[in-house]
Enzyme design. Structure first.
Site, mmCIF file in Angstrom:
data_model
loop_
_atom_site.group_PDB
_atom_site.id
_atom_site.type_symbol
_atom_site.label_atom_id
_atom_site.label_comp_id
_atom_site.label_asym_id
_atom_site.label_seq_id
_atom_site.Cartn_x
_atom_site.Cartn_y
_atom_site.Cartn_z
ATOM 1 C CG ASN A 13 -2.215 0.599 1.137
ATOM 2 O OD1 ASN A 13 -2.919 0.702 2.131
ATOM 3 N ND2 ASN A 13 -2.626 1.022 -0.033
ATOM 4 C CG ASN A 65 -9.293 8.269 -0.340
ATOM 5 O OD1 ASN A 65 -8.698 7.365 0.231
ATOM 6 N ND2 ASN A 65 -10.487 8.702 0.045
ATOM 7 C CB CYS A 74 -5.140 5.443 5.514
ATOM 8 S SG CYS A 74 -4.097 4.384 4.492
ATOM 9 N NE ARG A 188 -14.715 5.242 1.876
ATOM 10 C CZ ARG A 188 -15.505 5.884 2.718
ATOM 11 N NH1 ARG A 188 -16.778 6.055 2.396
ATOM 12 N NH2 ARG A 188 -15.073 6.352 3.871
ATOM 13 C CB CYS A 197 -6.817 -2.158 2.730
ATOM 14 S SG CYS A 197 -7.906 -0.962 3.534
ATOM 15 C CB THR A 199 -9.000 0.590 7.864
ATOM 16 O OG1 THR A 199 -9.141 0.813 6.457
ATOM 17 C CG2 THR A 199 -8.327 1.796 8.508
#
Length: 258
Positions: A13, A65, A74, A188, A197, A199
């Protein structure tokens, strides 16, 4: 004018990190942020993070984002900004910082960051999924053959079809045995699958415990970008003492002309 930036990644990420303690970055310039995050015409990243001064903690985290809009919490970005703060000499091994969802404690040990997440409650079970908010909203759904699953297509369908314009992050999960799970996430704001990711990993771990697929309060999560460990304590119908642990590394440093 040249803007110094740093590129970080946490289990794949990836984020643009900027030291904005002098408050020079134009935070309202959505087009600038999205252009910097563009993988063909910019630096390329899943998001952009500003490190700023904070009166109640060591620093403040402002997260955008890839579409240029300010986002919710995040987890992997939180781990990356802790590593960045260590690099800048703002912190040593332990810290507390402010994010959009409140204060977070964290520990930095070499390349690994242990990040405390906010308590989770209000978990909802759906016919074939679990919904919960771990700083960002997450839909967690079990599937078979996840390595070959059409995550981007099915994630987009659920993200808009069920959750509307506000949307939701969509996590697909496969049980590998005991307390070990494999997860892939459609995010999203990125509007595509990401390699990991934070979270989402937290949401998957708690959802797997909540739904009885594991009895362990320490879950090992495998993502396309690497491995994460999530630990927690069940408290009634909710969860507390939640920690997300994994690597966070600086990839490179550069300058952006603007």
């Amino acid at each position: 004018m040249l803007l110094t930036f740093f590129k970080y990644q946490g289990t794949g990420n990836d984020f643009i990190l900027i030291d904005n303690r002098m408050e020079e970055f134009p935070k309202n310039d959505t087009n600038l942020v999205s252009r910097m995050c563009d993988r063909r015409f910019g630096i390329g990243a899943d998001g952009l993070i500003l490190l700023e001064n904070d009166s109640s903690a060591a620093f403040r985290m402002i997260y955008f984002n890839a579409d240029g809009k300010q986002g919710s919490m995040c987890g992997n970005g939180g781990r990356c900004i802790v590593s960045f703060a260590g690099y800048l000499g703002i912190i040593e091994s332990e810290t507390t910082f402010t994010a959009v969802d409140g204060l977070h404690n964290a520990t930095l040990e070499g390349r690994n960051v242990r990040l405390q997440m906010q308590p989770v409650s209000g978990i909802k079970e759906k016919p074939n999924a679990v919904f919960l908010d771990t700083g960002s909203p997450h839909h967690v759904q079990m599937v078979e053959g996840l390595r070959d699953y059409a995550v981007a297509a099915e994630g987009a369908r659920l993200r808009y079809g069920i959750y509307g314009e506000r949307g939701c992050n969509i996590n697909f999960v496969e049980h590998l045995g005991d307390n070990k799970f494999y997860a892939r996430t459609y995010e999203r704001g990125v509007e595509d699958e990401t390699l990991s990711c934070g979270t989402g990993a937290t949401a998957v771990a708690i959802a797997m415990h909540y739904s009885g697929r594991t009895k362990e309060e320490a879950v090992e999560l495998i993502t396309p970008g690497g491995e994460l460990m999530i630990t927690f304590t069940k408290n009634g119908k909710g969860y507390e003492n939640i920690y997300l642990t994994g690597p966070a590394e600086q990839v490179f440093k550069g300058e952006w002309e603007w």
